[in-house]
Scaffold this motif. Structure first.
Motif, PDB file in Angstrom:
ATOM      1  N   ILE A  14      14.643  30.967 -14.232  1.00 20.68           N
ATOM      2  CA  ILE A  14      15.290  29.851 -13.061  1.00 20.68           C
ATOM      3  C   ILE A  14      15.733  30.766 -11.843  1.00 20.68           C
ATOM      4  O   ILE A  14      15.806  30.330 -10.529  1.00 20.68           O
ATOM      5  CB  ILE A  14      16.160  29.307 -13.600  1.00 20.68           C
ATOM      6  N   ALA A  15      15.069  31.608 -10.984  1.00 22.12           N
ATOM      7  CA  ALA A  15      15.006  32.510  -9.941  1.00 22.12           C
ATOM      8  C   ALA A  15      14.603  31.550  -9.191  1.00 22.12           C
ATOM      9  O   ALA A  15      16.138  31.180  -7.949  1.00 22.12           O
ATOM     10  CB  ALA A  15      14.402  33.876  -9.828  1.00 22.12           C
ATOM     11  N   ARG A  16      14.115  30.900  -8.737  1.00 20.72           N
ATOM     12  CA  ARG A  16      12.851  30.664  -7.656  1.00 20.72           C
ATOM     13  C   ARG A  16      14.579  28.603  -7.974  1.00 20.72           C
ATOM     14  O   ARG A  16      14.764  28.636  -6.189  1.00 20.72           O
ATOM     15  CB  ARG A  16      12.523  29.898  -7.803  1.00 20.72           C
ATOM     16  N   THR A  17      14.939  28.158  -8.482  1.00 19.07           N
ATOM     17  CA  THR A  17      15.671  26.924  -8.578  1.00 19.07           C
ATOM     18  C   THR A  17      17.020  27.357  -8.254  1.00 19.07           C
ATOM     19  O   THR A  17      17.382  27.415  -7.373  1.00 19.07           O
ATOM     20  CB  THR A  17      15.396  26.331  -9.913  1.00 19.07           C
ATOM     21  N   TYR A  18      17.568  28.834  -9.234  1.00 19.57           N
ATOM     22  CA  TYR A  18      18.457  29.425  -8.255  1.00 19.57           C
ATOM     23  C   TYR A  18      18.719  29.899  -7.194  1.00 19.57           C
ATOM     24  O   TYR A  18      19.451  29.390  -6.395  1.00 19.57           O
ATOM     25  CB  TYR A  18      18.754  30.814  -9.330  1.00 19.57           C
ATOM     26  N   TRP A  19      17.898  30.592  -6.567  1.00 18.78           N
ATOM     27  CA  TRP A  19      18.043  31.033  -4.861  1.00 18.78           C
ATOM     28  C   TRP A  19      18.041  29.501  -4.029  1.00 18.78           C
ATOM     29  O   TRP A  19      18.601  29.165  -3.029  1.00 18.78           O
ATOM     30  CB  TRP A  19      17.007  31.224  -4.618  1.00 18.78           C
ATOM     31  N   THR A  20      17.327  28.274  -4.764  1.00 21.29           N
ATOM     32  CA  THR A  20      16.928  27.109  -3.086  1.00 21.29           C
ATOM     33  C   THR A  20      18.359  26.030  -3.995  1.00 21.29           C
ATOM     34  O   THR A  20      18.957  25.899  -2.908  1.00 21.29           O
ATOM     35  CB  THR A  20      15.734  26.323  -4.807  1.00 21.29           C
ATOM     36  N   ALA A  21      19.201  26.241  -5.196  1.00 24.46           N
ATOM     37  CA  ALA A  21      20.182  26.081  -5.002  1.00 24.46           C
ATOM     38  C   ALA A  21      21.582  26.635  -3.836  1.00 24.46           C
ATOM     39  O   ALA A  21      22.325  25.418  -3.430  1.00 24.46           O
ATOM     40  CB  ALA A  21      21.695  25.893  -6.279  1.00 24.46           C
ATOM     41  N   GLU A  22      21.530  28.044  -4.256  1.00 24.10           N
ATOM     42  CA  GLU A  22      22.315  28.960  -3.372  1.00 24.10           C
ATOM     43  C   GLU A  22      21.920  28.511  -1.763  1.00 24.10           C
ATOM     44  O   GLU A  22      22.813  28.479  -1.163  1.00 24.10           O
ATOM     45  CB  GLU A  22      22.147  30.279  -3.530  1.00 24.10           C
ATOM     46  N   ALA A  23      20.336  28.043  -1.560  1.00 23.31           N
ATOM     47  CA  ALA A  23      20.249  27.806  -0.233  1.00 23.31           C
ATOM     48  C   ALA A  23      21.186  26.652   0.434  1.00 23.31           C
ATOM     49  O   ALA A  23      21.291  26.219   1.615  1.00 23.31           O
ATOM     50  CB  ALA A  23      18.451  28.441  -0.014  1.00 23.31           C
ATOM     51  N   LEU A  24      20.544  26.035  -0.634  1.00 24.86           N
ATOM     52  CA  LEU A  24      21.433  24.142  -0.386  1.00 24.86           C
ATOM     53  C   LEU A  24      23.081  24.404  -0.159  1.00 24.86           C
ATOM     54  O   LEU A  24      22.975  23.452   1.001  1.00 24.86           O
ATOM     55  CB  LEU A  24      21.198  23.367  -1.644  1.00 24.86           C
ATOM     56  N   ILE A  25      23.478  25.491  -0.659  1.00 23.66           N
ATOM     57  CA  ILE A  25      25.046  25.466  -0.815  1.00 23.66           C
ATOM     58  C   ILE A  25      25.810  25.580   0.434  1.00 23.66           C
ATOM     59  O   ILE A  25      26.302  25.755   1.248  1.00 23.66           O
ATOM     60  CB  ILE A  25      25.229  25.853  -2.070  1.00 23.66           C
ATOM     61  N   TRP A  26      24.430  26.590   1.175  1.00 26.57           N
ATOM     62  CA  TRP A  26      25.125  26.957   2.267  1.00 26.57           C
ATOM     63  C   TRP A  26      24.570  26.110   3.630  1.00 26.57           C
ATOM     64  O   TRP A  26      25.151  26.257   4.580  1.00 26.57           O
ATOM     65  CB  TRP A  26      25.397  27.669   2.737  1.00 26.57           C
TER      66      TRP A  26
END
Length: 162
Positions: A14-26
């Motif tokens: 799930i790392a790609r989805t995790y980092w995508t969500a993190e990037a969306l958050i900021w």
């Protein structure tokens, strides 16, 4: 050439989805602020500021899109780790590859960290502490991270061979 094997263990699927969500958050707040600043610059009354009023939101949007669509894929492709009885070997980097090798004998303690986003995705970070500072393996599944923490803790409890 280095005789060490390359690290081969990937992060959680799930790392790609995790980092995508993190990037969306900021990234989303960045775009909102950039649009607000751009609007203020365009309506400031000075013609010299108008181009900046257009460029600031555009630049913020480009940065956010790159961070959301491209960087997570690059990070997932590059991130690998390996632990053996002698060392912790990490390879990472979206653009610049960084390889870190930490001798097990230098590790002082190891812990797991979970922030709000980690808990949402059911992952955590394994943090290895040495006298030089902390190094982490991000986006590990909870069970795998706990097993790895216990394995490293067992390795660092060994008595010195002196």
């Amino acid at each position: 050439m280095d005789a060490r094997p390359e690290p081969d263990r990937p992060l959680a699927p799930i790392a790609r989805t995790y980092w995508t969500a993190e990037a969306l958050i900021w990234g989303l707040p960045l775009i909102v602020v950039a649009v607000f600043v751009g609007r203020q610059l365009r309506h400031a009354g000075e013609a010299a500021l108008h181009p900046f009023g257009v460029l600031v939101p555009l630049l913020a949007a480009v940065v956010a899109v790159v961070q959301v669509l491209i960087v997570p894929t690059l990070r997932v492709r590059r991130w690998r780790w390996r632990v053996d009885d002698e060392e912790l070997d990490l390879r990472r980097g979206a653009v610049v590859e960084v390889r870190t090798i930490i001798p097990v004998s230098r590790i002082q303690h190891v812990d797991l960290r979970r922030d709000v986003v980690d808990r949402m995705f059911g992952v955590c970070k394994l943090v290895v502490h040495t006298a030089a500072g902390a190094t982490e393996i991000p986006v590990l599944q909870d069970a795998e991270a706990a097993h790895l923490r216990d394995r490293i803790a067992g390795l660092i409890r060994r008595p010195d061979d002196l």
